[in-house]
Design a protein around this motif. Sequence first.
Motif, PDB file in Angstrom:
ATOM      1  N   GLN A 142      15.252  32.577  29.371  1.00 58.40           N
ATOM      2  CA  GLN A 142      14.736  33.910  29.655  1.00 58.40           C
ATOM      3  C   GLN A 142      15.811  34.927  30.017  1.00 58.40           C
ATOM      4  O   GLN A 142      15.498  36.079  30.304  1.00 58.40           O
ATOM      5  CB  GLN A 142      13.724  33.821  30.808  1.00 58.40           C
ATOM      6  N   GLY A 143      17.078  34.516  30.016  1.00 61.20           N
ATOM      7  CA  GLY A 143      18.131  35.447  30.397  1.00 61.20           C
ATOM      8  C   GLY A 143      18.214  36.679  29.519  1.00 61.20           C
ATOM      9  O   GLY A 143      18.628  37.745  29.959  1.00 61.20           O
ATOM     10  N   ALA A 144      17.799  36.546  28.252  1.00 60.63           N
ATOM     11  CA  ALA A 144      17.893  37.672  27.316  1.00 60.63           C
ATOM     12  C   ALA A 144      16.683  38.592  27.382  1.00 60.63           C
ATOM     13  O   ALA A 144      16.639  39.604  26.675  1.00 60.63           O
ATOM     14  CB  ALA A 144      18.044  37.141  25.889  1.00 60.63           C
ATOM     15  N   ALA A 145      15.718  38.284  28.236  1.00 63.08           N
ATOM     16  CA  ALA A 145      14.458  39.027  28.233  1.00 63.08           C
ATOM     17  C   ALA A 145      14.579  40.430  28.829  1.00 63.08           C
ATOM     18  O   ALA A 145      13.903  41.355  28.394  1.00 63.08           O
ATOM     19  CB  ALA A 145      13.378  38.239  28.977  1.00 63.08           C
ATOM     20  N   THR A 146      15.426  40.588  29.840  1.00 61.26           N
ATOM     21  CA  THR A 146      15.545  41.883  30.511  1.00 61.26           C
ATOM     22  C   THR A 146      17.013  42.264  30.676  1.00 61.26           C
ATOM     23  O   THR A 146      17.910  41.429  30.551  1.00 61.26           O
ATOM     24  CB  THR A 146      14.886  41.874  31.904  1.00 61.26           C
ATOM     25  N   LEU A 147      17.226  43.503  31.027  1.00 60.43           N
ATOM     26  CA  LEU A 147      18.577  44.020  31.208  1.00 60.43           C
ATOM     27  C   LEU A 147      19.343  43.275  32.294  1.00 60.43           C
ATOM     28  O   LEU A 147      20.559  43.094  32.197  1.00 60.43           O
ATOM     29  CB  LEU A 147      18.519  45.513  31.547  1.00 60.43           C
TER      30      LEU A 147
END
Length: 422
Positions: A142-147
């Motif tokens: 999930q690291g790429a999900a938000t800024l």
Amino acid sequence: MLQALILFALTYIAMLLLPRWRPLVALISAALFVLTGMLPLGDALTSIDFNVLLMIAGTMGTVALVIESQLPYLLSDIIIEHVPNVKWAIVILALFAGVISAFIDNVATVLMVAPIAVAMAKRLNISPVRMVIAISVASNLQGAATLVGDTTSILLGSYANMSFNDFFWYHGRPGIFFAVELGAVGASLVLLFLMRRENAPVLAGTRTVVTDYVPGLLLLATILLLIVASLFPTRPALTNGVICVGVMFIGAVYSAVRKKSLRALLLPFREIDYLTILLLFGLFVVVGGITEMGVVDAIAQLLARLGSGNLFLIYTILIWGSVAVSAFIDNIPYVATMLPVTQSLAAGLGADPTVLYFGLLCGATLGGNLTPIGASANITGIGILRKEGHEVTTRDFLSIGVPFTLAAVIPAYIYLWIFYGL
């Protein structure tokens, strides 16, 4: 250009062979680029993205206060109370770890959630190995999900001038957040299948007592302020970094006043990973150097030739190549290097770089789940298990990591092309 390429290659080789000395390697390489005149000092300073460095430092400090408050442990306890058996406990804990890691560093997430799985395994007298591996790979997903979900996301956001909201809705289309969540759904279904025989009932323990809810509110405030800031396209370059550091400082002062101790003021500052900050500092200069010397354009031209000038083929090579590379090397220097390459590729094709940006981020983030050494979250989870007396074999990890990664990447790969490639 050859001199710059050799220095860059030696830098990467040294970082691979000397993982503990990566920050020093990056700083030495940066100094050499400047001292040899390949990158003028003025250009070296402008190549450093101080907004990224401030965002990372501030978020890490605030997260330290959140962990100290015990809030994540309470949330984990509540989840465990509402699951029927071990199979669902593993899947829900993995999903919970994923949600947290969209806003908190992946390693910190594993440190918070994995002990819950270990404690539950002890109560049930079962091995925690598969449970902790599932939590580790879900945290990395999930690291790429938000800024603010991962250093690589912060790198992309700053490089492409993307706001917090842009990860959810970009150029009038659903953003990368939904690609990651689609991958999370696919990966969760795979986890359910892999854990199908874990049907022992779960017995909930005593709920963790939260000592203070203010740090959790401060983390929420950071997110909300980043959202508000994103509404102003002409905001100063350091806005996001100042927000993150400012909230951390407020939290530090609050902690000192609450505890009536000046030492408490230092807690969030002590928990900042300064080695990562130094690593990025050096890498910004190194990437600036190879860009100045034409190496980035040369790499872009090579990829363009491999893709025969076809955007879909280049996108495919980029995302799956990033998965393969990130399975073995740290994705931070890889993404820092490849961002200008993707921009140059898109410019050469006369195409919008968004699909390549998002493809790079997804591939580099999710690829870390292929191997035990592909991501810091995996290494952390294995370290926790080792302390508990459980050795994790490569086969143990691959049996979960490979199907999990494929189930997450394939939906994201299709999604991003449909929304940004066609």
